[in-house]
Design a protein around this motif. Structure first.
Motif, short mmCIF file in Angstrom:
data_model
loop_
_atom_site.label_atom_id
_atom_site.label_comp_id
_atom_site.label_asym_id
_atom_site.label_seq_id
_atom_site.Cartn_x
_atom_site.Cartn_y
_atom_site.Cartn_z
N GLU A 84 0.81 -1.22 0.00
CA GLU A 84 0.00 0.00 0.00
C GLU A 84 0.85 1.27 0.00
O GLU A 84 0.32 2.38 -0.08
CB GLU A 84 -0.94 0.01 1.20
CG GLU A 84 -1.92 -1.16 1.24
CD GLU A 84 -2.94 -1.15 0.12
OE1 GLU A 84 -3.20 -0.08 -0.47
OE2 GLU A 84 -3.50 -2.22 -0.16
N ARG A 85 2.16 1.16 0.08
CA ARG A 85 3.03 2.34 0.17
C ARG A 85 3.00 3.20 -1.08
O ARG A 85 3.19 4.41 -1.01
CB ARG A 85 4.46 1.93 0.51
CG ARG A 85 4.56 1.37 1.90
CD ARG A 85 5.96 0.97 2.29
NE ARG A 85 5.87 0.10 3.45
CZ ARG A 85 6.65 -0.91 3.69
NH1 ARG A 85 7.65 -1.19 2.88
NH2 ARG A 85 6.47 -1.66 4.77
N GLN A 86 2.74 2.59 -2.22
CA GLN A 86 2.71 3.33 -3.47
C GLN A 86 1.64 4.42 -3.48
O GLN A 86 1.72 5.38 -4.25
CB GLN A 86 2.47 2.37 -4.64
CG GLN A 86 1.12 1.67 -4.57
CD GLN A 86 0.94 0.65 -5.67
OE1 GLN A 86 1.35 0.91 -6.80
NE2 GLN A 86 0.33 -0.48 -5.36
N TYR A 87 0.66 4.33 -2.59
CA TYR A 87 -0.42 5.31 -2.53
C TYR A 87 -0.14 6.45 -1.56
O TYR A 87 -1.01 7.29 -1.33
CB TYR A 87 -1.74 4.61 -2.16
CG TYR A 87 -2.07 3.48 -3.10
CD1 TYR A 87 -2.38 3.71 -4.44
CD2 TYR A 87 -2.04 2.16 -2.65
CE1 TYR A 87 -2.66 2.67 -5.30
CE2 TYR A 87 -2.32 1.11 -3.51
CZ TYR A 87 -2.63 1.37 -4.84
OH TYR A 87 -2.91 0.34 -5.69
N LYS A 88 1.05 6.45 -0.97
CA LYS A 88 1.49 7.52 -0.06
C LYS A 88 0.64 7.64 1.20
O LYS A 88 0.42 8.73 1.73
CB LYS A 88 1.59 8.86 -0.80
CG LYS A 88 2.51 8.79 -2.01
CD LYS A 88 3.00 10.12 -2.44
CE LYS A 88 3.90 10.06 -3.64
NZ LYS A 88 5.15 9.38 -3.47
N TYR A 89 0.16 6.50 1.69
CA TYR A 89 -0.64 6.50 2.91
C TYR A 89 0.18 6.88 4.14
O TYR A 89 -0.38 7.24 5.17
CB TYR A 89 -1.30 5.14 3.13
CG TYR A 89 -2.34 4.79 2.08
CD1 TYR A 89 -3.13 5.76 1.49
CD2 TYR A 89 -2.52 3.47 1.70
CE1 TYR A 89 -4.08 5.43 0.53
CE2 TYR A 89 -3.47 3.13 0.73
CZ TYR A 89 -4.24 4.11 0.16
OH TYR A 89 -5.18 3.79 -0.78
N GLY A 90 1.50 6.84 4.02
CA GLY A 90 2.34 7.31 5.12
C GLY A 90 2.06 8.77 5.45
O GLY A 90 2.00 9.16 6.62
N TYR A 91 1.86 9.58 4.41
CA TYR A 91 1.52 10.99 4.64
C TYR A 91 0.15 11.13 5.28
O TYR A 91 -0.03 11.94 6.19
CB TYR A 91 1.57 11.77 3.32
CG TYR A 91 2.98 11.97 2.82
CD1 TYR A 91 3.82 12.93 3.39
CD2 TYR A 91 3.48 11.20 1.77
CE1 TYR A 91 5.12 13.10 2.95
CE2 TYR A 91 4.78 11.37 1.32
CZ TYR A 91 5.59 12.32 1.91
OH TYR A 91 6.88 12.49 1.47
N THR A 92 -0.80 10.32 4.84
CA THR A 92 -2.15 10.40 5.40
C THR A 92 -2.15 10.04 6.87
O THR A 92 -2.73 10.76 7.69
CB THR A 92 -3.10 9.44 4.63
OG1 THR A 92 -3.01 9.73 3.23
CG2 THR A 92 -4.53 9.61 5.10
N ILE A 93 -1.48 8.94 7.24
CA ILE A 93 -1.49 8.50 8.64
C ILE A 93 -0.67 9.45 9.51
O ILE A 93 -1.05 9.73 10.65
CB ILE A 93 -1.03 7.02 8.76
CG1 ILE A 93 -1.52 6.41 10.09
CG2 ILE A 93 0.47 6.86 8.61
CD1 ILE A 93 -2.97 6.08 10.13
N MET A 94 0.42 10.00 8.98
CA MET A 94 1.21 10.97 9.75
C MET A 94 0.43 12.28 9.95
O MET A 94 0.44 12.84 11.04
CB MET A 94 2.55 11.24 9.07
CG MET A 94 3.60 10.17 9.35
SD MET A 94 4.03 10.03 11.10
CE MET A 94 4.81 11.62 11.41
N ASN A 95 -0.21 12.77 8.91
CA ASN A 95 -1.00 14.01 9.07
C ASN A 95 -2.15 13.81 10.05
O ASN A 95 -2.43 14.69 10.86
CB ASN A 95 -1.51 14.50 7.71
CG ASN A 95 -0.41 15.20 6.93
OD1 ASN A 95 0.38 15.96 7.48
ND2 ASN A 95 -0.35 14.95 5.63
#
Length: 147
Positions: A84-95
């Motif tokens: 799922e990293r290709q969808y940039k969910y790291g930014y979503t969960i961090m924000n």
């Protein structure tokens, strides 16, 4: 797109707890080939930020108020399922985690212990390196602050 849910430890269902521990183990222990004590007794003090895609947990963090982990509020165990990293969910969960710290703790200064290879990711979220690189569980890390 993911949806987020924030829960205190005692509000987590058994399924939610199992899913978050499974995701953390999948990434931090298996994928990163790092034997360490993930279940560290700190989950009980944390708020848990869970990110769901189609009702499946794919992203997660835990957040702490000041002095429960560091002097400042903090975010830890930042994880996104590998596929799922290709969808940039790291930014979503961090924000979502940054907003939760503002909402629940009325804090804007946040400290993290970041894996060094992710510095640019955290820089994009306005975190700045503090001090020298160090090893944590055999993996290079750096302290970072956001104010």
């Amino acid at each position: 797109m993911i949806t987020t849910k924030i829960s205190a430890f005692n509000e987590l269902s058994i399924v939610e707890l199992y899913d978050l521990l499974q995701l953390r183990s999948e990434v931090f222990v298996v994928e990163q080939d790092c034997v360490y004590q993930d279940i560290d007794g700190k989950d009980q003090k944390a708020l848990h930020v869970l990110g769901y895609k189609n009702e499946k947990l794919v992203a997660y963090t835990r957040i702490f108020k000041p002095r429960d982990y560091f002097k400042e509020a903090s975010i830890g165990r930042v994880v996104v399922e590998q596929k799922e990293r290709q969808y940039k969910y790291g930014y979503t969960i961090m924000n979502a985690s940054i907003e939760a710290i503002k909402t629940y703790y009325n804090e804007t200064i946040i400290r993290i212990s970041a894996q060094t290879y992710l510095k640019r990711f955290y820089n994009n979220l306005d975190f700045k390196e503090v001090g020298e690189e160090y090893l944590e569980d055999g993996i290079p890390h750096i302290a970072m602050l956001r104010s």
